[in-house]
Design a protein around this motif. Structure first.
Motif, PDB file in Angstrom:
ATOM      1  N   ASN A   4      38.798  32.017  21.116  1.00 58.25           N
ATOM      2  CA  ASN A   4      38.142  33.309  20.956  1.00 58.25           C
ATOM      3  C   ASN A   4      38.306  34.072  22.274  1.00 58.25           C
ATOM      4  O   ASN A   4      37.519  33.927  23.199  1.00 58.25           O
ATOM      5  N   TYR A   5      39.384  34.869  22.350  1.00 56.69           N
ATOM      6  CA  TYR A   5      39.695  35.577  23.592  1.00 56.69           C
ATOM      7  C   TYR A   5      38.645  36.621  23.941  1.00 56.69           C
ATOM      8  O   TYR A   5      38.388  36.892  25.108  1.00 56.69           O
ATOM      9  N   LYS A   6      38.047  37.204  22.928  1.00 55.58           N
ATOM     10  CA  LYS A   6      37.000  38.198  23.176  1.00 55.58           C
ATOM     11  C   LYS A   6      35.814  37.549  23.906  1.00 55.58           C
ATOM     12  O   LYS A   6      35.293  38.086  24.872  1.00 55.58           O
ATOM     13  N   LYS A   7      35.423  36.361  23.459  1.00 56.53           N
ATOM     14  CA  LYS A   7      34.319  35.624  24.095  1.00 56.53           C
ATOM     15  C   LYS A   7      34.720  35.163  25.497  1.00 56.53           C
ATOM     16  O   LYS A   7      33.933  35.268  26.437  1.00 56.53           O
ATOM     17  N   LEU A   8      35.943  34.666  25.635  1.00 55.99           N
ATOM     18  CA  LEU A   8      36.431  34.227  26.942  1.00 55.99           C
ATOM     19  C   LEU A   8      36.426  35.386  27.927  1.00 55.99           C
ATOM     20  O   LEU A   8      35.948  35.259  29.056  1.00 55.99           O
ATOM     21  N   ARG A   9      36.916  36.539  27.486  1.00 55.86           N
ATOM     22  CA  ARG A   9      36.945  37.730  28.351  1.00 55.86           C
ATOM     23  C   ARG A   9      35.517  38.122  28.758  1.00 55.86           C
ATOM     24  O   ARG A   9      35.250  38.402  29.920  1.00 55.86           O
ATOM     25  N   SER A  10      34.609  38.090  27.810  1.00 52.28           N
ATOM     26  CA  SER A  10      33.214  38.446  28.089  1.00 52.28           C
ATOM     27  C   SER A  10      32.580  37.478  29.099  1.00 52.28           C
ATOM     28  O   SER A  10      31.905  37.905  30.034  1.00 52.28           O
ATOM     29  N   GLY A  17      31.271  39.391  37.494  1.00 49.96           N
ATOM     30  CA  GLY A  17      30.280  40.429  37.792  1.00 49.96           C
ATOM     31  C   GLY A  17      29.133  39.879  38.612  1.00 49.96           C
ATOM     32  O   GLY A  17      28.676  40.508  39.567  1.00 49.96           O
ATOM     33  N   THR A  18      28.673  38.688  38.264  1.00 54.25           N
ATOM     34  CA  THR A  18      27.613  38.043  39.033  1.00 54.25           C
ATOM     35  C   THR A  18      28.072  37.785  40.458  1.00 54.25           C
ATOM     36  O   THR A  18      27.329  38.031  41.421  1.00 54.25           O
ATOM     37  N   ALA A  19      29.297  37.319  40.608  1.00 51.54           N
ATOM     38  CA  ALA A  19      29.839  37.056  41.954  1.00 51.54           C
ATOM     39  C   ALA A  19      29.907  38.338  42.773  1.00 51.54           C
ATOM     40  O   ALA A  19      29.618  38.325  43.978  1.00 51.54           O
ATOM     41  N   THR A  20      30.255  39.435  42.137  1.00 55.38           N
ATOM     42  CA  THR A  20      30.336  40.713  42.846  1.00 55.38           C
ATOM     43  C   THR A  20      28.980  41.084  43.443  1.00 55.38           C
ATOM     44  O   THR A  20      28.887  41.470  44.610  1.00 55.38           O
ATOM     45  N   PHE A  24      30.380  38.958  46.817  1.00 51.91           N
ATOM     46  CA  PHE A  24      31.826  38.746  46.781  1.00 51.91           C
ATOM     47  C   PHE A  24      32.489  39.959  46.135  1.00 51.91           C
ATOM     48  O   PHE A  24      32.900  39.908  44.975  1.00 51.91           O
ATOM     49  N   PRO A  25      32.601  41.069  46.877  1.00 49.41           N
ATOM     50  CA  PRO A  25      33.098  42.313  46.290  1.00 49.41           C
ATOM     51  C   PRO A  25      34.534  42.228  45.774  1.00 49.41           C
ATOM     52  O   PRO A  25      34.930  42.995  44.910  1.00 49.41           O
ATOM     53  N   VAL A  26      35.320  41.270  46.262  1.00 51.56           N
ATOM     54  CA  VAL A  26      36.694  41.119  45.785  1.00 51.56           C
ATOM     55  C   VAL A  26      36.710  40.764  44.300  1.00 51.56           C
ATOM     56  O   VAL A  26      37.672  41.080  43.586  1.00 51.56           O
ATOM     57  N   ALA A  27      35.652  40.150  43.824  1.00 50.84           N
ATOM     58  CA  ALA A  27      35.572  39.788  42.411  1.00 50.84           C
ATOM     59  C   ALA A  27      35.629  41.028  41.519  1.00 50.84           C
ATOM     60  O   ALA A  27      36.034  40.937  40.358  1.00 50.84           O
ATOM     61  N   MET A  28      35.260  42.184  42.041  1.00 50.35           N
ATOM     62  CA  MET A  28      35.302  43.420  41.259  1.00 50.35           C
ATOM     63  C   MET A  28      36.737  43.735  40.843  1.00 50.35           C
ATOM     64  O   MET A  28      36.979  44.198  39.731  1.00 50.35           O
ATOM     65  N   PHE A  29      37.695  43.445  41.719  1.00 51.70           N
ATOM     66  CA  PHE A  29      39.101  43.638  41.377  1.00 51.70           C
ATOM     67  C   PHE A  29      39.474  42.761  40.182  1.00 51.70           C
ATOM     68  O   PHE A  29      40.197  43.187  39.280  1.00 51.70           O
ATOM     69  N   GLU A  30      39.000  41.536  40.183  1.00 54.32           N
ATOM     70  CA  GLU A  30      39.316  40.609  39.101  1.00 54.32           C
ATOM     71  C   GLU A  30      38.770  41.096  37.756  1.00 54.32           C
ATOM     72  O   GLU A  30      39.369  40.830  36.716  1.00 54.32           O
ATOM     73  N   ILE A  31      37.661  41.808  37.780  1.00 56.55           N
ATOM     74  CA  ILE A  31      37.100  42.334  36.536  1.00 56.55           C
ATOM     75  C   ILE A  31      38.087  43.287  35.871  1.00 56.55           C
ATOM     76  O   ILE A  31      38.278  43.241  34.653  1.00 56.55           O
ATOM     77  N   SER A  32      38.755  44.125  36.658  1.00 52.26           N
ATOM     78  CA  SER A  32      39.745  45.033  36.059  1.00 52.26           C
ATOM     79  C   SER A  32      40.926  44.252  35.500  1.00 52.26           C
ATOM     80  O   SER A  32      41.496  44.614  34.479  1.00 52.26           O
ATOM     81  N   VAL A  33      41.291  43.149  36.149  1.00 48.80           N
ATOM     82  CA  VAL A  33      42.362  42.293  35.641  1.00 48.80           C
ATOM     83  C   VAL A  33      41.930  41.642  34.326  1.00 48.80           C
ATOM     84  O   VAL A  33      42.715  41.552  33.384  1.00 48.80           O
TER      85      VAL A  33
END
Length: 52
Positions: A4-10, A17-20, A24-33
């Motif tokens: 379930n890719y939708k669940k995995l993505r969520s 988001g929690t890490a951000t 850990f502001p670099v995690a914000m970049f990963e959210i866009s990925v």
């Protein structure tokens, strides 16, 4: 086995988001990925997350 890719993505967005907000502001970049990611890319992010 069906993924379930939708669940995995969520779930990944929640984790990064929690890490951000925990300093850990670099995690914000990963959210866009994550938002643009598909299949294998999401698994790579998951593996990277579990290594840290």
């Amino acid at each position: 086995m069906e993924i379930n890719y939708k669940k995995l993505r969520s779930d990944l967005k929640d984790s990064y988001g929690t890490a951000t907000f925990e300093g850990f502001p670099v995690a914000m970049f990963e959210i866009s990925v994550i938002e643009k990611g598909e299949g294998k890319n999401l698994f790579v992010l998951l593996q990277n997350w579990e290594l840290t």
